[in-house]
Design a protein around this motif. Sequence first.
Motif, PDB file in Angstrom:
ATOM      1  N   VAL A  96      27.751  49.590  29.906  1.00 13.47           N
ATOM      2  CA  VAL A  96      27.625  48.313  30.617  1.00 13.47           C
ATOM      3  C   VAL A  96      28.961  47.994  31.290  1.00 13.47           C
ATOM      4  N   VAL A  97      28.902  47.756  32.590  1.00 14.02           N
ATOM      5  CA  VAL A  97      30.086  47.389  33.366  1.00 14.02           C
ATOM      6  C   VAL A  97      29.999  45.903  33.686  1.00 14.02           C
ATOM      7  N   GLY A  98      31.071  45.182  33.406  1.00 11.42           N
ATOM      8  CA  GLY A  98      31.102  43.762  33.690  1.00 11.42           C
ATOM      9  C   GLY A  98      31.885  43.447  34.950  1.00 11.42           C
ATOM     10  N   THR A  99      31.898  42.176  35.294  1.00 11.64           N
ATOM     11  CA  THR A  99      32.586  41.687  36.490  1.00 11.64           C
ATOM     12  C   THR A  99      33.520  40.567  36.061  1.00 11.64           C
ATOM     13  N   VAL A 100      34.798  40.744  36.308  1.00 12.61           N
ATOM     14  CA  VAL A 100      35.767  39.717  35.924  1.00 12.61           C
ATOM     15  C   VAL A 100      36.600  39.332  37.142  1.00 12.61           C
ATOM     16  N   PRO A 101      37.147  38.118  37.161  1.00 15.64           N
ATOM     17  CA  PRO A 101      37.934  37.673  38.312  1.00 15.64           C
ATOM     18  C   PRO A 101      39.117  38.600  38.602  1.00 15.64           C
ATOM     19  N   ALA A 102      39.312  38.907  39.886  1.00 16.66           N
ATOM     20  CA  ALA A 102      40.338  39.875  40.304  1.00 16.66           C
ATOM     21  C   ALA A 102      41.707  39.204  40.394  1.00 16.66           C
ATOM     22  N   ILE A 103      42.163  38.640  39.279  1.00 14.44           N
ATOM     23  CA  ILE A 103      43.436  37.923  39.261  1.00 14.44           C
ATOM     24  C   ILE A 103      44.617  38.888  39.357  1.00 14.44           C
ATOM     25  N   LYS A 104      44.517  40.046  38.729  1.00 15.66           N
ATOM     26  CA  LYS A 104      45.633  41.004  38.774  1.00 15.66           C
ATOM     27  C   LYS A 104      45.946  41.442  40.199  1.00 15.66           C
ATOM     28  N   PRO A 105      44.978  41.964  40.971  1.00 12.20           N
ATOM     29  CA  PRO A 105      45.326  42.357  42.346  1.00 12.20           C
ATOM     30  C   PRO A 105      45.752  41.179  43.219  1.00 12.20           C
ATOM     31  N   ALA A 106      45.221  39.992  42.944  1.00 17.55           N
ATOM     32  CA  ALA A 106      45.641  38.822  43.722  1.00 17.55           C
ATOM     33  C   ALA A 106      47.110  38.514  43.474  1.00 17.55           C
ATOM     34  N   ALA A 107      47.528  38.580  42.212  1.00 14.19           N
ATOM     35  CA  ALA A 107      48.937  38.316  41.876  1.00 14.19           C
ATOM     36  C   ALA A 107      49.849  39.381  42.458  1.00 14.19           C
ATOM     37  N   VAL A 211      40.319  38.100  47.786  1.00 16.94           N
ATOM     38  CA  VAL A 211      40.292  39.238  46.870  1.00 16.94           C
ATOM     39  C   VAL A 211      39.051  39.123  45.993  1.00 16.94           C
ATOM     40  N   ASP A 212      38.267  40.198  45.938  1.00  8.00           N
ATOM     41  CA  ASP A 212      37.118  40.201  45.036  1.00  8.00           C
ATOM     42  C   ASP A 212      37.047  41.528  44.314  1.00  8.00           C
ATOM     43  N   GLY A 213      36.241  41.565  43.249  1.00 11.13           N
ATOM     44  CA  GLY A 213      36.218  42.730  42.377  1.00 11.13           C
ATOM     45  C   GLY A 213      35.230  43.802  42.766  1.00 11.13           C
TER      46      GLY A 213
END
Length: 265
Positions: A96-107, A211-213
Amino acid sequence: MIISSTAPLLFFDSGVGGLSVLGPTRALLPSAPTVYVADSAGFPYGKRSEAEIASRVPALLGRLVERFRPRLAVIACNTASTIALDHVRSALDVPVVGTVPAIKPAAEQSRSRVIGVLGTEATVRQPYVDDLAARFAADCTLIRQGSPALVELAEAKLSGGAVSVADIAAATKPMFAADRGAQIDTIVLACTHFPLLADELRAAHPGVALVDGGPGIARRIAFLTRGQPWPEAPPPGIAVFTGEPPSPALAAALARYGLHEVQTL
């Protein structure tokens, strides 16, 4: 475990937002059989309680895995992932692959160090988001906004409705009106519906990076399925709705993502 070339990838969301994950996945894996599930009877998740989502999503995915026998399931919904991902993984016997906010690449790309996090009301308040911020954006100011209006606008757009730049500007105004909001140079699209409004968001906020995941999730799916057999050509993709079937306009939009067969659950 032997995997059949016809075993599909299963994408799950409350509505059409997960198409923003399906799109880049199809670009990487063009022969992949696909089942896309919209829990339209439960839409929108952002207004439901955490307890309801934590029980509803694993139960539904259990039925779907039994019905379609996918090689992998993707929770293409930030709200469902931040609340129910662990429950789903413990309940299912497929990856199962989830979706989490792309905070790392945004930072990593923000210069002003002020980042907007735009999601559903349920997602932006999650401790998971606090953890991502502490780990990857500790030197940044994160301004969070839950916007059910944008979710509805994305659904309307895919159903053939007109969405204006003024609608988008009004829906995102609270984030930019917040303290230091004028310094936002990067927005995390922390709801899979929102990349479907990328053109309108860029027009409403020129110069602000989005930025999105979706692309990262697509790469993760490709990695987890490397070496597996695929058909020479993909069969028609299946779209499943738990509520009313899609309108003709929405069915036409689904077909653009390779989803030519519609079923109800």
